[in-house]
Design a protein around this motif. Structure first.
Motif, mmCIF file in Angstrom:
data_model
loop_
_atom_site.group_PDB
_atom_site.id
_atom_site.type_symbol
_atom_site.label_atom_id
_atom_site.label_comp_id
_atom_site.label_asym_id
_atom_site.label_seq_id
_atom_site.Cartn_x
_atom_site.Cartn_y
_atom_site.Cartn_z
ATOM 1 N N GLY A 189 0.782 -1.241 0.000
ATOM 2 C CA GLY A 189 0.000 0.000 0.000
ATOM 3 C C GLY A 189 0.808 1.281 0.000
ATOM 4 N N VAL A 190 2.071 1.191 0.371
ATOM 5 C CA VAL A 190 2.969 2.347 0.370
ATOM 6 C C VAL A 190 4.327 1.878 -0.152
ATOM 7 C CG1 VAL A 190 1.841 3.560 2.279
ATOM 8 C CG2 VAL A 190 3.647 1.893 2.772
ATOM 9 N N PRO A 191 5.137 2.786 -0.722
ATOM 10 C CA PRO A 191 6.473 2.374 -1.169
ATOM 11 C C PRO A 191 7.405 2.135 0.019
ATOM 12 C CG PRO A 191 6.169 4.730 -1.518
ATOM 13 C CD PRO A 191 4.847 4.188 -1.063
ATOM 14 N N VAL A 192 8.111 1.002 -0.021
ATOM 15 C CA VAL A 192 9.068 0.663 1.033
ATOM 16 C C VAL A 192 10.407 0.363 0.360
ATOM 17 C CG1 VAL A 192 9.608 -0.841 2.972
ATOM 18 C CG2 VAL A 192 7.208 -0.322 2.426
ATOM 19 N N LEU A 193 11.437 1.077 0.767
ATOM 20 C CA LEU A 193 12.757 0.900 0.173
ATOM 21 C C LEU A 193 13.434 -0.316 0.802
ATOM 22 C CD1 LEU A 193 14.922 2.050 -1.741
ATOM 23 C CD2 LEU A 193 15.785 3.380 0.199
ATOM 24 N N LEU A 194 13.660 -1.352 -0.006
ATOM 25 C CA LEU A 194 14.314 -2.567 0.479
ATOM 26 C C LEU A 194 15.816 -2.557 0.203
ATOM 27 C CD1 LEU A 194 11.791 -5.390 -0.507
ATOM 28 C CD2 LEU A 194 11.859 -3.940 1.542
ATOM 29 N N ARG A 195 16.226 -1.949 -0.909
ATOM 30 C CA ARG A 195 17.652 -1.857 -1.228
ATOM 31 C C ARG A 195 17.918 -0.520 -1.917
ATOM 32 N NH1 ARG A 195 20.245 -6.211 -5.234
ATOM 33 N NH2 ARG A 195 19.182 -4.947 -6.819
ATOM 34 N N PRO A 196 18.795 0.311 -1.357
ATOM 35 C CA PRO A 196 19.097 1.586 -2.017
ATOM 36 C C PRO A 196 19.990 1.382 -3.230
ATOM 37 C CG PRO A 196 20.451 1.329 -0.055
ATOM 38 C CD PRO A 196 19.508 0.152 -0.082
ATOM 39 N N GLY A 197 19.951 2.338 -4.118
ATOM 40 C CA GLY A 197 20.774 2.284 -5.324
ATOM 41 C C GLY A 197 20.925 3.669 -5.913
ATOM 42 N N ALA A 198 21.155 3.741 -7.211
ATOM 43 C CA ALA A 198 21.381 5.031 -7.862
ATOM 44 C C ALA A 198 20.143 5.912 -7.824
ATOM 45 C CB ALA A 198 21.830 4.806 -9.305
ATOM 46 N N ILE A 199 18.960 5.304 -7.858
ATOM 47 C CA ILE A 199 17.715 6.059 -7.682
ATOM 48 C C ILE A 199 17.467 6.192 -6.184
ATOM 49 C CG2 ILE A 199 15.217 6.022 -8.048
ATOM 50 C CD1 ILE A 199 15.800 4.577 -10.699
ATOM 51 N N THR A 200 17.473 7.410 -5.677
ATOM 52 C CA THR A 200 17.495 7.655 -4.242
ATOM 53 C C THR A 200 16.096 7.796 -3.652
ATOM 54 O OG1 THR A 200 17.530 10.067 -4.453
ATOM 55 C CG2 THR A 200 19.657 8.909 -4.596
ATOM 56 N N ARG A 201 16.047 7.866 -2.320
ATOM 57 C CA ARG A 201 14.778 8.119 -1.635
ATOM 58 C C ARG A 201 14.141 9.413 -2.129
ATOM 59 N NH1 ARG A 201 14.202 5.256 3.355
ATOM 60 N NH2 ARG A 201 16.073 4.055 3.852
ATOM 61 N N ASP A 202 14.971 10.436 -2.293
ATOM 62 C CA ASP A 202 14.454 11.722 -2.756
ATOM 63 C C ASP A 202 13.888 11.601 -4.172
ATOM 64 O OD1 ASP A 202 15.238 12.835 -0.359
ATOM 65 O OD2 ASP A 202 17.118 13.651 -1.146
ATOM 66 N N ASP A 203 14.569 10.849 -5.031
ATOM 67 C CA ASP A 203 14.069 10.632 -6.397
ATOM 68 C C ASP A 203 12.698 9.963 -6.364
ATOM 69 O OD1 ASP A 203 16.467 11.638 -7.456
ATOM 70 O OD2 ASP A 203 17.377 9.635 -7.540
ATOM 71 N N ILE A 204 12.571 8.943 -5.528
ATOM 72 C CA ILE A 204 11.315 8.200 -5.420
ATOM 73 C C ILE A 204 10.201 9.109 -4.922
ATOM 74 C CG2 ILE A 204 10.155 6.325 -4.175
ATOM 75 C CD1 ILE A 204 12.979 4.946 -4.141
ATOM 76 N N ALA A 205 10.497 9.908 -3.900
ATOM 77 C CA ALA A 205 9.497 10.806 -3.341
ATOM 78 C C ALA A 205 9.019 11.823 -4.368
ATOM 79 C CB ALA A 205 10.070 11.517 -2.119
ATOM 80 N N ARG A 206 9.943 12.358 -5.156
ATOM 81 C CA ARG A 206 9.552 13.337 -6.176
ATOM 82 C C ARG A 206 8.667 12.701 -7.247
ATOM 83 N NH1 ARG A 206 14.860 15.456 -5.197
ATOM 84 N NH2 ARG A 206 15.745 13.971 -6.684
ATOM 85 N N ALA A 207 8.937 11.439 -7.570
ATOM 86 C CA ALA A 207 8.206 10.796 -8.664
ATOM 87 C C ALA A 207 6.800 10.385 -8.285
ATOM 88 C CB ALA A 207 8.989 9.575 -9.147
ATOM 89 N N CYS A 208 6.602 9.936 -7.038
ATOM 90 C CA CYS A 208 5.278 9.403 -6.674
ATOM 91 C C CYS A 208 4.584 10.180 -5.561
ATOM 92 C CB CYS A 208 5.390 7.928 -6.289
ATOM 93 S SG CYS A 208 6.219 7.604 -4.717
#
Length: 332
Positions: A189-208
């Motif tokens: 139901g919500v995005p959960v970061l299991l493994r970080p990589g080149a696409i960052t938490r901030d990138d994910i937050a901006r996109a969704c």
């Protein structure tokens, strides 16, 4: 055997090998993968056997484009679709609810599946060629092409050194990203970061529009995912992370007597020992990620017994590098 991945004949040979249930060394923008037809249980079993990988540790399924999702996932949440629109093709894996008959051998017995659409032109060409076969291969499972728990490969030569000349490997050059994809769980139901990589938490937050939770914040029913064990990505030498002051103090204590130690550092250091190898770490996270696994392999090749690494900054852009180094250090 290494083939030029830019040649159409090589791409066709690779697709045919996958259709026949064989393994393939496949370049992606992250790392080279050890690939097999995701829906061929016997072929997927060869991946686990070749790597020495536990059978319950799931594999990521690589697809040519987002249209293939419907063959593996039974639903795509709105925020997951937003991430697909923003980052596919690219270094992002999404964990989605799995269709019952899809990629069973690749998912470690779970009812979810990790899907990724790689941006590397050779990987993309192979995946497209696979779709055009009769019968088609719709997805390719491809964990990193190395023995389980060891340093991931970022060149075709790394793969050949790991598995020998019998494995067909497509040469697509050095990997542009250099560390494995970011993995986001989209099953709860919500995005959960299991493994970080080149696409960052901030990138994910901006996109969704949602900042991803960490797996510690939403720990119940967390799916198992590739590359998330405590100890992973380890060279033969023992890895230790230290801040700049600790590194300099350790070098001062050794004086001119130190040997068989490699030091990977961002801050200026003074060292008088000829047996200690200093290597400068780039100041940018993306540049460090691109060379990280190759550097660890180089340290092994020159006979380092210890690898001392300056701890990366505690910022979002360095999270993927920091994650890989912490797991490499835990293996020692």
């Amino acid at each position: 055997m290494i083939l030029d991945g830019t040649l159409d004949a090589s791409v066709q040979a690779a697709a045919a090998a996958l259709q026949q249930g064989k393994l393939l060394g496949l370049p992606t923008e992250t790392v080279y993968g050890l690939a097999a037809d995701s829906d061929n249980d016997a072929a997927v079993a060869q991946i686990f056997a070749a790597k020495g990988r536990p059978a319950n540790h799931p594999l990521i399924v690589h697809v040519a484009d987002s249209t293939a999702i419907t063959r593996y996932a039974k639903e795509v949440p709105v925020f997951a679709q937003q991430l697909i629109d923003a980052f596919w093709p690219g270094p992002l894996t999404l964990i989605l609810p799995r269709l019952p008959q899809a990629a069973r051998a690749s998912t470690g017995g779970q009812d979810s599946v990790g899907l990724r659409c790689p941006s590397h032109p050779v990987a993309h060409a192979v995946l497209l060629a696979c779709q055009q076969l009769d019968p088609p291969v719709w997805g390719v499972s491809a964990p990193s092409a190395n023995k389980f728990g060891r340093v991931s490969p970022t060149t075709a030569q790394h793969v050949a050194a790991e598995f020998g000349d019998d494995l067909l490997v497509l040469d697509g050059g050095a990997c542009e990203v250099g560390i494995e994809s970011t993995i986001v769980d989209c099953t709860r139901g919500v995005p959960v970061l299991l493994r970080p990589g080149a696409i960052t938490r901030d990138d994910i937050a901006r996109a969704c529009g949602q900042r991803p939770l960490s797996k510690e914040e939403l720990s119940a029913d967390t799916p198992r995912a590739s590359g998330t064990l405590l100890a992973h990505y380890a060279p033969n030498a023992k890895v230790r992370l230290m801040d700049a002051r600790q590194l300099q103090s350790a070098l001062d204590i050794l004086g001119s007597e130190g040997k068989n130690i490699a030091v990977y550092h961002r801050s200026p250091l003074k060292c008088t020992a000829k047996g200690i190898m200093l290597r400068a770490m780039p100041q940018q996270a993306l540049a460090t990620a691109r060379e990280l696994f190759g550097m660890l392999r180089d340290f092994d090749n020159i006979g380092a017994q210890l690898i001392w690494i300056e701890t990366p900054p505690d910022s979002s852009d360095w999270e993927g590098v920091r994650d890989r180094l912490q797991r490499a250090a835990a293996a020692g």
